[in-house]
Enzyme design. Structure first.
Site, PDB file in Angstrom:
ATOM      1  N   ASP A 527       0.858  -1.096   0.253  1.00 23.93           N
ATOM      2  CA  ASP A 527      -0.324   0.073  -0.150  1.00 23.93           C
ATOM      3  C   ASP A 527       0.701   1.356  -0.251  1.00 23.93           C
ATOM      4  O   ASP A 527       2.000   1.633   0.435  1.00 23.93           O
ATOM      5  CB  ASP A 527      -0.610  -0.106   1.326  1.00 23.93           C
ATOM      6  CG  ASP A 527      -0.737   0.029   2.940  1.00 23.93           C
ATOM      7  OD1 ASP A 527       1.150  -0.597   2.461  1.00 23.93           O
ATOM      8  OD2 ASP A 527      -0.534   1.195   3.061  1.00 23.93           O
ATOM      9  N   GLU A 528       0.462   2.073  -0.751  1.00 26.71           N
ATOM     10  CA  GLU A 528       0.971   3.512  -0.647  1.00 26.71           C
ATOM     11  C   GLU A 528       2.391   3.655  -0.754  1.00 26.71           C
ATOM     12  O   GLU A 528       2.872   4.365   0.194  1.00 26.71           O
ATOM     13  CB  GLU A 528       1.083   4.257   0.562  1.00 26.71           C
ATOM     14  CG  GLU A 528      -1.171   3.915   1.484  1.00 26.71           C
ATOM     15  CD  GLU A 528      -0.824   4.460   2.659  1.00 26.71           C
ATOM     16  OE1 GLU A 528      -1.759   4.805   3.122  1.00 26.71           O
ATOM     17  OE2 GLU A 528       0.001   4.370   3.941  1.00 26.71           O
TER      18      GLU A 528
END
Length: 856
Positions: A527-528
């Protein structure tokens, strides 16, 4: 690795702005002083932070003050020092020509330095400066924190500064009022304890027989073959209740643990008769859950002292879980928790039939697991303090301060610790899913492997030094992650990155094997990852020339996770990750959208989907319909690190809204948009908000494997704070993950649904207030759960009050003092005039925050 949201799903392609935070730092020990001005200043400087104005200049920003007070006997010099702190990089000095300037270093670490306009502060004097920062400061999670001072003459040493936080004088952000809490609680009915269901979470079938059984130290236990572990668990529990058991076991009552076919993987039957208790199950897990139900049948105070006998109501129960995956995610990377606290939480999970610990073991701010042959992972990546180069340990983050021995910023589990945790979890039928964050949120690993590289390079071992390097040393890419890091993403083009991940994976698998613990998957994060990564990596561009499938930088994402998927499949595992692992970036007429990646959808990839905000409110359902196995991890209802209420004194983040006890309880897994009541700002959701959103298909419903509640640890500086944020909210998750689909969730008539919900909600909070939280005061040495604040308002000239958890006691004063366990008990309206202070107490005498009402 908490998820932060502003605007559209950032995934791995965009940069977000985020509010980071911690509770007010603990008061630091006063350092002994000497006679020089510098030494006095470093120990006797005190800071006070206060918000002065929200929506400063009509914008979404805040104006605040930072006051320097010199409490020592010598002046604070006008220069020659720097103050470091953690907070949003948006913090700037209001006056660009003023006495201070603030600069962002990396992550949430900033530095404050005096300008030529800063004047020395005499002993006893104070000086205030004004700051401006983005966003609203609803509670102190957005305040700067973790302040420490470094002298120019001693640049490698930091000195912690005592800092005070003052509540703003005006309610400019819409804090919740006592009257709001009162009205929320008005739907709750008080239910007599003998009318409550005494098995928790709610079972599929529950019938009271009207009889009872008396257990004593002489109660015998028998078990069919295959249930030895469960028998030992029950014996240990009864020893906690009664003390030493009668070895003969020839009492008048017995507990029989029996094998019975056809009850499923986790189902059980429980019969409490006058002379015997019979728990039947097909599997050891089902038998174990029957024992947990027996525990909740016992009086809540059974563990308060050793008992000579315990009476249990006669019941017949037939039960099985709704979802096979019932998970709690513990983040120990941002701030560390000791092994004993992990074991304690495993016991809590087991009691309430949660069966998956998602163990978040590494992030930008910490690597917490010993890996044989890679000592730098824990020696460098597992420690934080004041550093000039991040080669011995990582920089301060999340209020860990300058001391590398701080036990929240620094710490790790040895191989022996981890094996003990795995064995403990296995005995309680809890699967531990380790999370190894990749390719983003990997700064701790990257810096650790940098340190290894430089160490081996000095030894002349260049080839060995490069073996596990996680970045191209010549990469000039510029990016900023959601948590403000500019150096936290692995280079997925480098063979050494995969050698590192294979090494870590194999060492982790070896620990599972030694523990005899099951493992089916490893969670690789995903993620991210921000926009800008890899763009100027020579290694990346060399790979793109060699591999025709990589036509643009974004394609590296699929390249990476296809390789990871192949790696785990070769080890007979399946791949798990956050939602971004299964998403693909698509541009249509210049518009950017994200769709489920059809390639990995066919690969039994499991994704934890957190984003149910805005345009992504239906994301979990879209991914399940596309074929992904989805664990619902919805931020709006299940993120335990979000503050319970919109109150300045209430700890917790609030970027995704506020999560009180009711949020996980009223979550409808297979139709969650139906019962989303408020937005991230706690404003009612407008009708039609979810019009046109994708609903679950029959195939999609089969792909919803369960629920998960994460507790990110940016603000978790102690086991006590962890328990405060964890409980009682975790019990809402336990109910929704185990109990059958409630009737109010499927009732099409809104008025009938609301009435059914209010009845179910009353039953739930009565069970918690009168039984389960009282039990948790003594279970595994007691849990420091949150006690709700009293609701109150003035009605017809009198103060009326109520509480979210019936069974807890409201006490009050009218003389200005804070209520104690000796104060008057609220038993009706309060006629006294003036300032009325109310406080809620549990059975042990622990209290809530004070509620203040003016009765004029």
């Amino acid at each position: 690795m908490a998820k932060y949201w502003i605007g559209f799903l950032g995934c791995f392609f965009s940069v977000w702005t985020v509010s980071c935070g911690q509770p007010s730092p603990k008061k630091q020990e006063k350092v002994e002083t000497t006679s020089t001005p510098q030494d006095n200043a470093k120990s006797d400087l005190k800071l006070t932070f206060q918000v002065l104005e929200e929506k400063y200049l009509g914008k979404t920003q805040s104006r605040s003050s930072l006051t320097f007070k010199n409490t020592g006997n010598a002046p604070l010099l006008a220069n020659g020092w720097t103050i470091y702190f953690n907070g949003s990089p948006s913090y700037k000095a209001k006056d660009t020509n003023g006495p201070i300037k603030i600069e962002s270093i990396n992550g949430d670490l900033l530095r404050l330095t005096p300008t030529e306009n800063f004047k020395a502060i005499a002993s006893g004097d104070s000086v205030s400066v004004e700051l401006v920062s983005a966003g609203q400061i609803i509670n102190d999670s957005r305040a700067p924190y973790g302040f420490y001072l470094v002298w120019d003459k001693e640049p490698a040493k930091g000195h912690a500064i005592n800092t005070q936080y003052v509540k703003p004088t005006k309610n400019a952000v819409g804090w919740i009022e006592a009257q709001d809490i009162y009205r929320q609680n008005q739907v709750i009915q008080d239910i007599a304890e003998d009318k409550l269901t005494k098995v928790f979470p709610a079972p599929v079938q529950y019938t009271k027989t009207g009889t009872s059984i008396v257990l004593t130290p002489a109660t015998g236990i028998t078990a069919d073959q295959g249930f030895a572990n469960e028998q030992q668990h029950l014996e240990a529990f009864l020893e906690n209740v009664f003390g030493k058991q009668d070895a003969a076991g020839a009492g008048a009552t017995t507990i029989q643990l029996k094998k019975k076919a056809g009850l499923g993987a986790e189902g059980y039957e429980l019969q409490v008769q006058p002379k015997s208790i019979v728990i039947s199950a097909t599997s050891p897990a089902g038998l174990f859950y029957g024992i947990q139900s027996l525990k909740t049948l016992m009086p809540p105070l059974a563990l308060a002292k050793k008992q000579t006998s315990v009476t249990i109501d006669g019941v017949q129960v037939k039960d099985a879980p709704r979802f096979p995956h019932r998970a709690f995610m513990m983040d120990v990377a941002r701030n560390f928790q000791p092994k004993d606290q992990v074991l304690k939480v495993l016991d809590l999970m087991a009691l309430y039939k949660l069966n998956v610990l998602h163990f978040h073991l590494n992030d930008d701010e910490g690597w917490r697991l010993e890996i044989a042959g890679l000592s730098e992972l824990t020696q460098v990546g597992g420690r934080r303090g004041h550093t000039l180069d991040n080669l011995q340990f990582l920089q301060s983050a999340y209020a860990s301060g300058p001391d590398v021995n701080n036990t929240t910023g620094s710490g790790h589990y040895t191989k022996a610790d981890f094996i003990e945790i795995l064995k403990y979890a296995k005995a309680r039928h809890i699967k531990v899913i380790p999370e190894i964050e990749t390719p983003g949120h990997a700064r701790a690993a990257i810096k650790a492997m940098d340190a290894r590289y430089y160490r081996l390079l000095k030894e002349g071992k260049k080839t060995e030094a490069e073996q596990y390097l996680l970045r191209d040393l010549n990469d000039k890419s510029v990016y900023r992650s959601v948590q403000y890091w500019n150096d936290n993403v692995m280079d997925v083009s480098m063979p050494s990155t995969y050698q590192f991940l294979e090494k870590v994976t194999d060492e982790v698998l070896a620990m599972y094997k030694e523990a005899g613990a099951p493992i089916q998957t490893i969670h690789f994060g995903g993620d991210e990852v921000p926009k800008g990564v890899w763009e100027k990596s020579p290694s990346v561009h060399a790979l793109m020339k060699k591999d025709a499938s990589i036509k643009e930088i974004d394609d590296l994402w699929y390249y990476f996770f296809n390789k990871l998927n192949a790696m785990v499949k070769a080890r007979k595992l399946y791949l798990s990750g956050w939602e971004e692992v299964g998403l693909r970036k698509v541009r249509d007429n210049g518009k950017l959208t994200y769709v489920a990646n059809p390639v990995l959808a066919k690969e039994n990839v499991h994704v934890d989907v957190w984003n149910n905000i805005g345009s992504n409110s239906d994301l979990a359902y879209r991914m399940a319909n596309a074929g992904y196995k989805v664990v619902l991890t919805n931020v709006t209802n299940l993120y335990l690190d979000l503050a319970y209420q919109k109150a300045y004194e209430e700890p917790g983040l609030y970027w995704g809204g506020f999560v009180d006890l009711d949020k996980p309880f009223y979550f409808i897994p297979l139709d969650y948009m139906k019962n989303m009541k408020v937005d991230e700002s706690n404003n009612p959701i407008k009708p039609g908000t979810f019009a046109g959103k994708e609903q679950l298909t029959a195939k999609g419903k089969a792909n919803i494997v369960g629920l998960q509640a994460p507790l990110w640890s940016e603000r978790i500086l102690s086991p006590e704070r962890q328990e405060y944020m964890l409980l009682p909210k975790l019990l809402g998750l336990a109910e929704r993950a185990w109990a059958p689909d409630p009737t109010w969730a499927t009732e099409p008539n809104p008025a009938k649904s609301e009435a059914l919900y209010n009845t179910a909600w009353s039953q739930f909070v009565n069970i918690l207030g009168k039984r389960e939280l009282s039990r948790l005061n003594y279970y595994h040495n007691g849990f420091q759960y949150r006690i709700p604040t009293a609701g109150a308002l003035v009605e017809n000239g009198k103060v009326v009050a109520n509480v979210q958890l019936p069974g807890m006691v409201i006490r009050y004063t009218v003389d200005g003092s804070e209520p104690t366990v000796q104060s008057k008990v609220y038993s009706g309206s309060i006629a006294e005039k003036g300032t009325v202070k109310l406080k809620v107490f549990d059975v042990t005498g622990r209290g809530s925050r004070v509620t203040v009402v003016e009765n004029k």
